[in-house]
Design a protein around this motif. Structure first.
Motif, PDB file in Angstrom:
ATOM      1  N   TYR A   4       0.799  -1.195  -0.072  1.00 28.07           N
ATOM      2  CA  TYR A   4       0.219   0.180   0.035  1.00 28.07           C
ATOM      3  C   TYR A   4       0.639   1.786   0.306  1.00 28.07           C
ATOM      4  O   TYR A   4       1.957   1.378   0.864  1.00 28.07           O
ATOM      5  CB  TYR A   4      -0.771  -0.157   1.439  1.00 28.07           C
ATOM      6  CG  TYR A   4      -2.292  -1.133   0.750  1.00 28.07           C
ATOM      7  CD1 TYR A   4      -3.193  -0.561   0.433  1.00 28.07           C
ATOM      8  CD2 TYR A   4      -2.532  -2.116   1.151  1.00 28.07           C
ATOM      9  CE1 TYR A   4      -4.141  -1.884   0.126  1.00 28.07           C
ATOM     10  CE2 TYR A   4      -3.156  -2.844   1.208  1.00 28.07           C
ATOM     11  CZ  TYR A   4      -4.294  -2.418   0.812  1.00 28.07           C
ATOM     12  OH  TYR A   4      -5.463  -3.449   0.475  1.00 28.07           O
ATOM     13  N   ARG A  12      -6.006   8.686  -0.742  1.00 26.57           N
ATOM     14  CA  ARG A  12      -5.999   7.804  -0.356  1.00 26.57           C
ATOM     15  C   ARG A  12      -4.733   6.307  -1.097  1.00 26.57           C
ATOM     16  O   ARG A  12      -4.587   6.418  -1.794  1.00 26.57           O
ATOM     17  CB  ARG A  12      -7.331   7.249  -1.696  1.00 26.57           C
ATOM     18  CG  ARG A  12      -7.739   5.806  -2.279  1.00 26.57           C
ATOM     19  CD  ARG A  12      -9.104   6.032  -2.837  1.00 26.57           C
ATOM     20  NE  ARG A  12     -10.457   4.862  -2.501  1.00 26.57           N
ATOM     21  CZ  ARG A  12     -11.372   4.652  -3.515  1.00 26.57           C
ATOM     22  NH1 ARG A  12     -11.569   4.783  -4.173  1.00 26.57           N
ATOM     23  NH2 ARG A  12     -11.947   3.113  -3.184  1.00 26.57           N
ATOM     24  N   SER A  13      -5.109   4.989   0.296  1.00 27.79           N
ATOM     25  CA  SER A  13      -3.647   4.720  -0.620  1.00 27.79           C
ATOM     26  C   SER A  13      -4.270   3.653  -1.582  1.00 27.79           C
ATOM     27  O   SER A  13      -5.519   2.912  -1.627  1.00 27.79           O
ATOM     28  CB  SER A  13      -3.439   3.813   0.827  1.00 27.79           C
ATOM     29  OG  SER A  13      -3.655   3.148   1.236  1.00 27.79           O
ATOM     30  N   TYR A  14      -3.105   2.876  -1.958  1.00 31.88           N
ATOM     31  CA  TYR A  14      -3.974   1.555  -3.001  1.00 31.88           C
ATOM     32  C   TYR A  14      -2.410   0.930  -3.127  1.00 31.88           C
ATOM     33  O   TYR A  14      -1.473   0.557  -2.377  1.00 31.88           O
ATOM     34  CB  TYR A  14      -3.534   2.679  -5.040  1.00 31.88           C
ATOM     35  CG  TYR A  14      -4.596   3.221  -5.061  1.00 31.88           C
ATOM     36  CD1 TYR A  14      -5.898   2.517  -5.042  1.00 31.88           C
ATOM     37  CD2 TYR A  14      -4.008   4.761  -4.671  1.00 31.88           C
ATOM     38  CE1 TYR A  14      -7.076   3.234  -5.347  1.00 31.88           C
ATOM     39  CE2 TYR A  14      -4.825   5.432  -5.410  1.00 31.88           C
ATOM     40  CZ  TYR A  14      -6.673   5.256  -5.397  1.00 31.88           C
ATOM     41  OH  TYR A  14      -7.513   6.434  -5.638  1.00 31.88           O
ATOM     42  N   ARG A  15      -2.780  -0.446  -3.548  1.00 31.25           N
ATOM     43  CA  ARG A  15      -2.088  -1.344  -3.829  1.00 31.25           C
ATOM     44  C   ARG A  15      -2.191  -1.775  -4.919  1.00 31.25           C
ATOM     45  O   ARG A  15      -3.767  -1.899  -5.733  1.00 31.25           O
ATOM     46  CB  ARG A  15      -2.010  -2.318  -2.726  1.00 31.25           C
ATOM     47  CG  ARG A  15      -1.995  -4.139  -3.252  1.00 31.25           C
ATOM     48  CD  ARG A  15      -1.989  -5.300  -1.340  1.00 31.25           C
ATOM     49  NE  ARG A  15      -2.842  -6.019  -1.674  1.00 31.25           N
ATOM     50  CZ  ARG A  15      -2.999  -7.126  -1.071  1.00 31.25           C
ATOM     51  NH1 ARG A  15      -2.306  -6.813  -0.432  1.00 31.25           N
ATOM     52  NH2 ARG A  15      -4.418  -7.909  -1.914  1.00 31.25           N
ATOM     53  N   LEU A  45      -6.152  -3.461  -9.313  1.00 28.83           N
ATOM     54  CA  LEU A  45      -5.558  -1.590  -8.116  1.00 28.83           C
ATOM     55  C   LEU A  45      -6.490  -2.446  -7.163  1.00 28.83           C
ATOM     56  O   LEU A  45      -7.564  -2.895  -6.983  1.00 28.83           O
ATOM     57  CB  LEU A  45      -5.846  -0.767  -8.717  1.00 28.83           C
ATOM     58  CG  LEU A  45      -4.842  -0.002  -9.875  1.00 28.83           C
ATOM     59  CD1 LEU A  45      -5.429   1.101  -9.982  1.00 28.83           C
ATOM     60  CD2 LEU A  45      -3.453  -0.144  -8.548  1.00 28.83           C
ATOM     61  N   GLN A  46      -6.339  -2.103  -5.991  1.00 26.46           N
ATOM     62  CA  GLN A  46      -7.334  -2.358  -4.368  1.00 26.46           C
ATOM     63  C   GLN A  46      -6.616  -1.358  -3.375  1.00 26.46           C
ATOM     64  O   GLN A  46      -5.960  -0.854  -3.073  1.00 26.46           O
ATOM     65  CB  GLN A  46      -6.596  -3.287  -4.166  1.00 26.46           C
ATOM     66  CG  GLN A  46      -7.523  -3.738  -2.535  1.00 26.46           C
ATOM     67  CD  GLN A  46      -7.188  -5.596  -2.127  1.00 26.46           C
ATOM     68  OE1 GLN A  46      -5.969  -6.133  -3.136  1.00 26.46           O
ATOM     69  NE2 GLN A  46      -7.613  -6.198  -1.100  1.00 26.46           N
ATOM     70  N   SER A  47      -7.911  -0.911  -2.679  1.00 24.30           N
ATOM     71  CA  SER A  47      -7.620   0.401  -2.366  1.00 24.30           C
ATOM     72  C   SER A  47      -7.844  -0.583  -0.687  1.00 24.30           C
ATOM     73  O   SER A  47      -8.416  -1.830  -0.777  1.00 24.30           O
ATOM     74  CB  SER A  47      -8.675   1.264  -1.731  1.00 24.30           C
ATOM     75  OG  SER A  47      -9.504   1.608  -2.006  1.00 24.30           O
ATOM     76  N   VAL A  86     -10.795  -1.190  -7.217  1.00 20.91           N
ATOM     77  CA  VAL A  86     -11.078   0.123  -7.131  1.00 20.91           C
ATOM     78  C   VAL A  86     -12.134   0.264  -9.000  1.00 20.91           C
ATOM     79  O   VAL A  86     -11.646  -0.483  -9.350  1.00 20.91           O
ATOM     80  CB  VAL A  86      -9.171   0.476  -7.442  1.00 20.91           C
ATOM     81  CG1 VAL A  86      -9.189   1.684  -8.308  1.00 20.91           C
ATOM     82  CG2 VAL A  86      -8.703   0.625  -6.611  1.00 20.91           C
ATOM     83  N   THR A 120     -10.781   3.658 -12.609  1.00 20.49           N
ATOM     84  CA  THR A 120      -9.364   3.690 -12.446  1.00 20.49           C
ATOM     85  C   THR A 120      -7.757   2.848 -12.894  1.00 20.49           C
ATOM     86  O   THR A 120      -6.864   3.488 -12.955  1.00 20.49           O
ATOM     87  CB  THR A 120      -8.735   4.187 -10.694  1.00 20.49           C
ATOM     88  OG1 THR A 120     -10.140   4.563  -9.910  1.00 20.49           O
ATOM     89  CG2 THR A 120      -7.527   4.621  -9.952  1.00 20.49           C
ATOM     90  N   THR A 121      -8.723   1.716 -12.863  1.00 18.75           N
ATOM     91  CA  THR A 121      -7.179   0.853 -13.675  1.00 18.75           C
ATOM     92  C   THR A 121      -7.151   1.075 -14.914  1.00 18.75           C
ATOM     93  O   THR A 121      -5.639   1.092 -15.068  1.00 18.75           O
ATOM     94  CB  THR A 121      -8.050  -0.892 -13.413  1.00 18.75           C
ATOM     95  OG1 THR A 121      -8.307  -0.777 -11.480  1.00 18.75           O
ATOM     96  CG2 THR A 121      -6.883  -1.560 -13.279  1.00 18.75           C
TER      97      THR A 121
END
Length: 161
Positions: free
Chosen positions: A98, A106-109, A128-130, A135, A139-140
């Motif tokens: 993250y 917002r944090s993503y991984r 992508l995942q928050s 997500v 956005t992806t």
């Protein structure tokens, strides 16, 4: 009742025949007329050359890396704000932890999979995942487009050399 017994005998016979077929001659047996005395050292060397089920663990891969280097580098460049957790260039997978993008809250991984050596959109798969869950697709897609654009820039810059 006789039918069940015949079926069992046939099944056991088929299993025995299939197991017997697995253990063919390995080419190392000498005929009785040319038999000679084998030393202990030769026995050990002969045992070491026989193959086993676990030989695949010691085998060296003779495959080439099937990852597009421009997509690989572009993925690391575009997602440089994310900490890299694991990288496998042989399968083309990059897994990040993250992180928060610059100017974002917002944090993503991300998990990136580069499937093909070609430089096109089909070769790239980004997930992508928050912390709140997956997500949105837009956005992806925007991240995938940024990676593809950066990969094309790297390729153009490489051709000028």
């Amino acid at each position: 009742m006789e039918y069940g017994k015949t079926l069992r005998v046939t099944l056991v016979g088929a299993i025995c025949l299939s197991l017997a077929a697995c253990g063919g001659n390995r080419g190392g047996d000498a005929p009785a007329s040319t038999a000679r005395t084998i030393s202990h050292k030769e026995e050990i060397q002969g045992a070491a050359t026989k193959s086993s089920v676990f030989d695949f663990l010691n085998a060296k891969p003779d495959q080439t890396v099937q990852v597009n280097r421009y997509l690989w580098t572009a993925s690391l460049d575009v997602l440089s704000f994310l900490p890299v957790q694991s990288v496998d260039p042989f399968t083309g997978v990059i897994v990040t932890g993250y992180g928060t993008p610059p100017g974002g809250g917002r944090s993503y991984r991300a998990t990136i999979h580069i499937k093909d050596p070609a430089l096109d959109a089909r070769s790239l798969n980004v997930a992508l995942q928050s912390k709140g869950g997956p997500v949105s697709a837009s956005t992806t897609r925007a991240v995938e487009d940024a990676i593809l654009s950066r990969a094309r820039q790297l390729r153009i810059a490489d051709k000028k050399l």
